[in-house]
Design an enzyme around this catalytic site. Structure first.
Site, PDB file in Angstrom:
ATOM      1  N   SER A 100      -9.873   2.007   2.413  1.00 20.37           N
ATOM      2  CA  SER A 100      -8.943   2.515   1.789  1.00 20.37           C
ATOM      3  C   SER A 100      -8.053   1.650   0.793  1.00 20.37           C
ATOM      4  O   SER A 100      -7.485   2.250  -0.154  1.00 20.37           O
ATOM      5  CB  SER A 100      -8.364   3.738   2.467  1.00 20.37           C
ATOM      6  OG  SER A 100      -7.297   3.177   3.467  1.00 20.37           O
TER       7      SER A 100
ATOM      8  N   SER B 271     -10.009  -0.510   6.772  1.00 19.60           N
ATOM      9  CA  SER B 271      -9.333  -0.240   5.299  1.00 19.60           C
ATOM     10  C   SER B 271      -8.807  -1.614   4.708  1.00 19.60           C
ATOM     11  O   SER B 271      -8.514  -1.563   3.583  1.00 19.60           O
ATOM     12  CB  SER B 271      -8.287   0.980   5.338  1.00 19.60           C
ATOM     13  OG  SER B 271      -9.162   2.116   5.343  1.00 19.60           O
TER      14      SER B 271
ATOM     15  N   LYS C  59       0.821  -1.311   0.028  1.00 24.11           N
ATOM     16  CA  LYS C  59      -0.002  -0.170   0.157  1.00 24.11           C
ATOM     17  C   LYS C  59       0.796   1.256   0.159  1.00 24.11           C
ATOM     18  O   LYS C  59       1.936   1.104   0.617  1.00 24.11           O
ATOM     19  CB  LYS C  59      -0.850   0.157   1.104  1.00 24.11           C
ATOM     20  CG  LYS C  59      -1.909   1.021   1.362  1.00 24.11           C
ATOM     21  CD  LYS C  59      -2.850   1.113   2.415  1.00 24.11           C
ATOM     22  CE  LYS C  59      -4.243   1.998   2.496  1.00 24.11           C
ATOM     23  NZ  LYS C  59      -5.017   2.017   3.576  1.00 24.11           N
TER      24      LYS C  59
HETATM   25  N1  GLN Z   1     -13.299   4.097   5.859  1.00 23.20           N
HETATM   26  C1  GLN Z   1     -12.559   4.472   6.869  1.00 23.20           C
HETATM   27  C2  GLN Z   1     -12.372   5.935   7.091  1.00 23.20           C
HETATM   28  O1  GLN Z   1     -12.802   6.403   6.053  1.00 23.20           O
HETATM   29  C3  GLN Z   1     -11.681   3.748   7.463  1.00 23.20           C
HETATM   30  C4  GLN Z   1     -10.197   3.964   6.912  1.00 23.20           C
HETATM   31  C5  GLN Z   1      -9.117   3.393   7.242  1.00 23.20           C
HETATM   32  O2  GLN Z   1      -9.134   2.184   7.844  1.00 23.20           O
HETATM   33  N2  GLN Z   1      -7.911   3.810   6.965  1.00 23.20           N
HETATM   34  O3  GLN Z   1     -11.975   6.582   7.977  1.00 23.20           O
END
Ligand code: GLN
Length: 489
Positions: A154, A178, A79
């Site tokens: 994400s 994410s 990532k």
């Molecule tokens: N979807 C969540 C957010 O927008 C989680 C994001 C993540 O785990 N980095 O914060």
């Protein structure tokens, strides 16, 4: 069958017995990438030349008779918020468009020591803020199972390249879901480790008290293989990392016996808001466990109601502080429009460098931390966090693992939720509590919906319950046959 269709465990055995070479394997996955990547767009940066050199070096060491670790020669995508020495690390943000870290994240040092072959940096929502990969400043990623849909986020790029057969393994990060939600949307396995099990050194911080790096794979065994490689206490660089009881031994201790395992189904996770198809598939998985001899029963976790506000207050508060370092001065994007005005240099660099969602979180976080509002929001959220932790702790006195859906629906269409941030946030309802409580959770496919889109299930464990989760995951994988799913592209 192409090499790209094999699991990391199979490939590791083939490499070890010299039936294939690491260069051959790298070339095979790159051929797959060349065939599908223009449609999936899971990578921000590809590092094929460097990967071939790494593969070549592994082949030479093996030819010289050296005994190599399990991941030697295995292709892995990373990532793009994990620092890779000498390789562009953008966080999918204009703010870091030209950032080449002078150091490796601890997980990268560990993968290097294993001899892993790094294929490139995977796309993501900018600074890991988002649930669909559409907040990337570079380009959206497409779900390999239906290119008109999002891969989740994400870590959408990491999930998509694994699901598309471009690579058998990838690293993602999980602050509120994410790793797990994109794993669910793309039909792959993803693990969010216990907070502290994996060093966060070199992971570009979003919300430091919630962030964890974890593996993506297409089988539970492969996820265990990658988990084993990255866990470990990192006293020098991450004071929140800890020594775990399973350190490096999860794969060796895999055991699919779930007889007598106590599985709790929290009724609040199966109510209104969860689509019928998701609910049915996850409940069917519970029946599978019952058939394997597990004890399955209903439990209650009523505080899930507060999970989203608590998560968005705490994570945004920490983000507003963590992202203060991006000021246009030290590194990253600097506005060309500031003249000789220092304040304009800061404000313009930040307004031009950060995307809309990142700015929204910084403003929200600054607000909940400001004097006068701190007590009303931030302090209350911390108090609620303690209650949520306690609620999980008492649930784990009754059951060994908790089984829930991962997301209310399967993957939705690109653009479907971009106009309404609150609707996007609501999709995180099943995943954020795990980070709030610092727990581990495993996601793996449990079926498909009517449109042939993957449905995932989530197994939540107590702190350091990774072995138990992987064992339970393996039992379901064997019983259901839902493993190593590669999207037909
Ligand atoms: N979807 C969540 C957010 O927008 C989680 C994001 C993540 O785990 N980095 O914060």
């Amino acid at each position: 069958m192409g090499l790209y269709e094999k699991t990391a465990a199979e490939l590791s055995a083939l490499l070890e017995s010299k039936q294939i070479s690491a260069v051959e394997l790298a070339q095979d996955v790159f051929a797959r990438t060349a065939a599908v990547e223009d449609r999936v767009q899971g990578y921000v940066t590809r590092t094929e030349q460097q990967a071939l050199a790494q593969a070549q070096a592994i082949d030479e060491r093996r030819a010289a008779g050296e005994a190599l670790p399990a991941l030697a020669g295995i292709p892995i995508a990373i990532k793009d918020n994990i620092c890779t020495k000498g390789t562009l690390t953008t966080c999918a943000s204009k703010m870091l468009y030209d950032f080449v870290p002078p150091y490796h994240a601890t997980v990268m040092e560990k993968l290097d020591a294993q001899g892993a072959v790094i294929t490139g940096k995977a796309n993501m929502d900018e600074f890991a803020m988002g649930s669909s990969c559409e907040n990337s400043a570079m380009h959206p990623t497409h779900n390999p199972h239906d290119l008109t849909r999002v891969p989740g986020g994400s870590s959408g790029g990491s999930a998509a390249v694994v699901a598309a057969g471009e690579v058998p393994l990838a690293l993602g990060s999980d602050t509120g879901g994410s790793i797990r939600q994109p794993a669910s949307f793309c039909g792959v396995v993803g693990l969010k480790p216990t907070y502290g099990a994996v060093s966060r050194y070199g992971l570009i911080a979003f919300a430091s008290s919630l962030d964890q790096i974890g593996p993506f794979a297409r089988t539970v065994e492969d996820a265990a293989l990658l988990l084993d490689a990255i866990t470990g206490h990192d006293p020098l660089h991450d004071s929140t990392s800890v020594k775990t009881p399973f350190e490096g031994s999860v794969r060796a201790n895999l055991n699919a016996d779930v007889k007598g395992l106590k599985i709790g189904l929290p009724k609040e996770y199966f109510g209104a808001g969860i689509s019928d198809e998701v609910r049915e598939r996850v409940l069917a998985a519970a029946e599978t466990y019952r058939g394997l001899g597990a004890e399955v029963f209903e439990i209650s976790l009523p505080l899930v109601e507060y999970a989203l506000p608590v998560y968005y207050i705490l994570s945004s508060a920490e983000a507003s502080s963590n992202l203060a370092r991006f000021d246009g001065v030290k590194y990253g994007y600097r506005t060309p429009h500031a003249g000789d005005d220092l304040i304009a240099l800061y404000t313009k660099s930040r307004s031009e460098g950060f995307g809309a969602e990142v700015q929204r979180r910084i403003m929200l976080g600054t607000y909940v931390l400001s004097s006068g509002y701190y007590d009303a929001y931030y302090k209350k959220a911390r108090a609620a966090q303690r209650k949520i932790r306690a609620e999980f702790a008492s649930a784990f006195e009754k059951c060994d693992v908790i089984l829930t859906p991962v997301a209310p629906t399967t993957a939705y269409g690109l653009g479907a939720k971009t106009a309404d941030p609150l609707e996007m946030y609501a999709g995180d309802i099943c995943t954020v509590s795990v980070n709030i409580a610092g727990l581990p959770a495993l996601v793996q496919p449990c079926g498909f919906d009517g449109a042939q889109l993957p449905i995932g299930m989530q197994l939540i464990g107590p702190r350091f319950g990774e072995q138990r989760l992987m064992n339970a995951g393996l039992a379901f994988e064997q019983a259901s046959g839902l493993r190593n799913i590669i999207a037909a592209l």
